[in-house]
Scaffold this motif. Sequence first.
Motif, short mmCIF file in Angstrom:
data_model
loop_
_atom_site.label_atom_id
_atom_site.label_comp_id
_atom_site.label_asym_id
_atom_site.label_seq_id
_atom_site.Cartn_x
_atom_site.Cartn_y
_atom_site.Cartn_z
N ARG A 42 -3.59 9.73 -2.30
CA ARG A 42 -4.02 8.33 -2.33
C ARG A 42 -3.23 7.55 -1.31
O ARG A 42 -2.07 7.89 -1.03
CB ARG A 42 -3.80 7.71 -3.72
CG ARG A 42 -4.86 8.03 -4.74
CD ARG A 42 -4.70 7.26 -6.01
NE ARG A 42 -4.90 5.82 -5.85
CZ ARG A 42 -5.02 5.00 -6.86
NH1 ARG A 42 -4.94 5.44 -8.09
NH2 ARG A 42 -5.21 3.71 -6.64
N SER A 45 -0.79 2.22 0.12
CA SER A 45 -1.13 0.80 0.04
C SER A 45 -1.87 0.47 -1.26
O SER A 45 -1.92 -0.70 -1.66
CB SER A 45 -1.98 0.39 1.24
OG SER A 45 -3.16 1.18 1.29
N SER A 46 -2.44 1.47 -1.92
CA SER A 46 -3.17 1.25 -3.16
C SER A 46 -2.30 1.46 -4.39
O SER A 46 -2.78 1.31 -5.52
CB SER A 46 -4.37 2.19 -3.24
OG SER A 46 -3.97 3.54 -3.44
N SER A 89 4.91 -3.17 -3.92
CA SER A 89 3.52 -3.14 -4.35
C SER A 89 2.81 -4.30 -3.68
O SER A 89 3.16 -5.45 -3.91
CB SER A 89 3.43 -3.26 -5.87
OG SER A 89 2.08 -3.27 -6.30
N ASN A 136 1.69 2.28 6.20
CA ASN A 136 0.36 2.67 5.74
C ASN A 136 -0.28 3.74 6.65
O ASN A 136 -1.01 4.60 6.17
CB ASN A 136 -0.54 1.45 5.66
CG ASN A 136 -0.10 0.47 4.59
OD1 ASN A 136 0.61 0.84 3.64
ND2 ASN A 136 -0.47 -0.78 4.74
N ASN A 176 1.31 6.87 5.68
CA ASN A 176 1.26 7.05 4.22
C ASN A 176 2.64 7.42 3.67
O ASN A 176 2.78 8.37 2.88
CB ASN A 176 0.23 8.08 3.80
CG ASN A 176 -0.46 7.70 2.50
OD1 ASN A 176 -0.73 6.52 2.26
ND2 ASN A 176 -0.74 8.66 1.66
#
Length: 121
Positions: free
Chosen positions: A27, A30-31, A52, A72, A75
């Motif tokens: 995933r 950023s999520s 977050s 991002n 990742n």
Amino acid sequence: QVQLVESGGGLVQAGGSLRLSCAASGRPVSSLAMGWFRQAPGKERELVSAISGGATYYADSKKGRFTISRDNAKNTVSLQMNTLNPEDTAVYYCAAGLSLYQLQTGSPNYWGQGTQVTVSS
């Protein structure tokens, strides 16, 4: 499923710096709410810092010495640690959850394997 792999731990002298990195897969970071915990011998695991969205959290004793950041594109989440002292010696764990609150209450969904940080006096 999210997998987290830490790197960057090691041995450093007091007053020195280390940068820990956490590579995530499964995933986008950023999520997720991403954080760093640590556990010293004989002590409970504690949240050091978290990020977050646009919000960051630092445990009181880490403010000004530690900086959490997120890349991002790669990742990854990193923890820059400066002015280290022997009390910072611990295994540092990358963790991820769905909210900052989850991390702050010690209940992330995912954990890395940990990386050892040892600060010599």
